[in-house]
Enzyme design. Structure first.
Site, PDB file in Angstrom:
ATOM      1  N   ASP A  65       0.841  -1.205   0.000  1.00  0.00           N
ATOM      2  CA  ASP A  65       0.000   0.000   0.000  1.00  0.00           C
ATOM      3  C   ASP A  65       0.872   1.249   0.000  1.00  0.00           C
ATOM      4  OD1 ASP A  65      -3.087  -1.023   0.949  1.00  0.00           O
ATOM      5  OD2 ASP A  65      -1.398  -2.360   1.323  1.00  0.00           O
TER       6      ASP A  65
ATOM      7  N   TYR B  55      -2.260   4.140  -6.242  1.00  0.00           N
ATOM      8  CA  TYR B  55      -3.509   4.770  -5.812  1.00  0.00           C
ATOM      9  C   TYR B  55      -4.032   5.741  -6.875  1.00  0.00           C
ATOM     10  CZ  TYR B  55      -3.283   2.720  -1.187  1.00  0.00           C
ATOM     11  OH  TYR B  55      -3.266   1.816  -0.151  1.00  0.00           O
TER      12      TYR B  55
ATOM     13  N   ASN C 220      -6.789  -3.772  -4.549  1.00  0.00           N
ATOM     14  CA  ASN C 220      -8.091  -3.258  -4.991  1.00  0.00           C
ATOM     15  C   ASN C 220      -7.975  -1.944  -5.749  1.00  0.00           C
ATOM     16  OD1 ASN C 220      -7.383  -2.587  -2.135  1.00  0.00           O
ATOM     17  ND2 ASN C 220      -9.098  -1.158  -2.338  1.00  0.00           N
TER      18      ASN C 220
ATOM     19  N   HIS D 119     -11.452  -3.513   7.045  1.00  0.00           N
ATOM     20  CA  HIS D 119     -11.449  -4.608   6.054  1.00  0.00           C
ATOM     21  C   HIS D 119     -11.664  -5.979   6.690  1.00  0.00           C
ATOM     22  CE1 HIS D 119     -10.325  -1.679   3.089  1.00  0.00           C
ATOM     23  NE2 HIS D 119      -9.167  -1.426   3.673  1.00  0.00           N
TER      24      HIS D 119
END
Length: 442
Positions: free
Chosen positions: A150, A180, A210, A304
């Site tokens: 991330d 992102y 995602n 999550h």
């Protein structure tokens, strides 16, 4: 900018109502809010390479990828062992893609080799622009992996990258959520530039998260268009049919990259591929097996919750029977390490699960963990940072999590691990053994 302001406002509300959430196990450390998004400009000519990154291909090749604004630049890499002297050259391919009104530059992919292990090579992309260099991984142990998830492109991203760069390593593993961009394609270009000083210097092996999906029925009916065009991994070499899941071998270690956002049920192509890939591993020659994916199977953070559960139910038994040593995931913007676990119980022959989705993303940290803590969770902290996995030999390795702390990093969690292939409890005569006890043994 409006969305970023909303995240910051939410963060300030949380810390005003629950100030204790900012406190770590160190009383003098207070966590910072998400950093500002950094847009890294293109400062070279249209024909010069930008966004350069490399990835492993097979046992002795490297793929060099880059972008040019010039649509006529050739996909050529010149390389050699001495700076400025290139005695080898390889030609590859190029691609591009459209996303609504955005058209990418020419995206080049060139595979070079064969290369010698533990050797520095100098290279130039497209016959112009700056010279780059990389060092190939060792052929045998020891080897060191950096693991960071991330990542994004913020002030904290820069801090994480600076800390990673301060200590040498061999290969970087990134368990999803890179740029992102979320459909804003120029952010893919900016991300490629911000990581280039590192990604052009050591191989980066990544999987999708995602934020790489970028699906829209009208604008982009095909998922992962930008990710698949820009970050091509060696999936064909491992007999996979998708860039979203693959495996590779390096220095006695088998790394399996799984896709959390493509089909994974027992009747899926990914499941069938995983069964076949695990069956090929010879643990006498490959004592360590590591899995990388995005959505964690074990998670005591309130963020999550349960999102990796269906994948765990489908695939966990395969990893357990194969005696996988570690599973790295991202998605949750915090750090957490579990004991060896299988089917929600401590098991000395299960993998160690590590969540490390704290590279520097723009959404900020996932501050809240469940209370009381699960006995399976051995260390958890919502701070930005990265991890290092150093495999010392066939039997032992050390894992450490390095927390960002402004201008320096602090090693906050460290543990020595024994390979399951060397465990008498879990292996006998080259065959997996199934323990009757759930005693915790790392």
């Amino acid at each position: 900018m409006k969305k970023l302001s909303l995240h910051l406002f939410s963060f300030l509300v949380i810390i005003s109502l629950f100030p204790h959430l900012l406190k770590s196990q160190d009383d003098d450390f207070v966590r910072q809010p998400a950093g500002r998004v950094i847009l890294t400009p293109h400062d070279r000519s249209d024909s010069d390479p930008q966004q350069v990154h490399i990835s492993l291909v097979g046992k002795d090749h490297m793929k060099v990828s880059w972008v040019t604004d010039n649509k006529h630049t050739k996909s050529i890499v010149e390389y050699g062992k001495n700076s400025g002297k290139y005695n080898a050259k390889a030609t590859g391919e190029h691609t591009s893609y459209d996303y609504f009104s955005y058209t990418s530059g020419r995206i080049h992919h060139v595979t070079i080799g064969p290369l010698e292990p533990s050797t520095t090579y100098f290279y130039r992309c497209g016959s112009s622009g700056p010279e780059f260099s990389f060092k190939t991984p060792p052929q045998t142990l020891p080897i060191e992996f950096v693991v960071v998830g991330d990542l994004g492109q913020t002030d904290w991203t820069n801090s994480t990258l600076a800390h990673i760069q301060s200590i040498d390593y061999d290969v970087l593993l990134l368990p999803g959520d890179l740029s992102y961009a979320d459909g804003h394609q120029p952010l893919w270009d900016s991300f490629g530039r911000i990581v280039e000083p590192l990604s052009s210097h050591r191989p980066w092996m990544v999987t999708e998260g995602n934020h790489e999906v970028e699906f829209s029925p009208v604008v982009s009916p095909t998922r992962f268009t930008a990710f698949n065009a820009r970050w091509q991994m060696p999936y064909k070499e491992s007999k996979s049919t998708s860039n979203l899941y693959y495996s590779f071998q390096v220095a006695g270690t088998h790394i399996i990259i799984l896709g959390s956002y493509t089909e994974f049920d027992t009747d899926s192509e990914q499941y069938a591929w995983l069964v076949a890939d695990l069956a090929k591993i010879d643990r006498k020659r490959t004592p360590w097996v590591v899995v990388v994916l995005h959505a964690p199977w074990y998670n005591t953070n309130t963020a999550h919750q349960g999102e990796g559960e269906s994948m765990r139910i489908a695939m966990e038994e395969l990893l357990y029977k194969a005696r996988v040593d570690l599973v790295y995931s991202g998605h949750v913007h915090a750090y957490e390490r579990f004991t060896r676990v299988y089917n929600n119980k401590a098991d000395p022959c299960g993998p160690v699960h590590v969540t490390i989705g704290d590279g520097g993303n723009r959404e900020g940290l996932a501050l809240v963990f469940k209370d009381p803590a699960s006995p399976l969770s051995l260390y958890r902290e919502p701070s930005f940072g990265h991890g290092r996995f150093r495999i010392v030999n066939e039997t032992h390795a050390v894992w450490g999590w390095h927390r960002n702390n402004d201008s320096n990093f602090v090693v906050k969690d460290q543990v020595w691990l024994q390979s399951l292939s060397s465990s008498k409890t879990c292996y006998k005569s080259g065959n997996p053994q199934f323990p009757s006890s759930s005693k915790d043994e790392l």
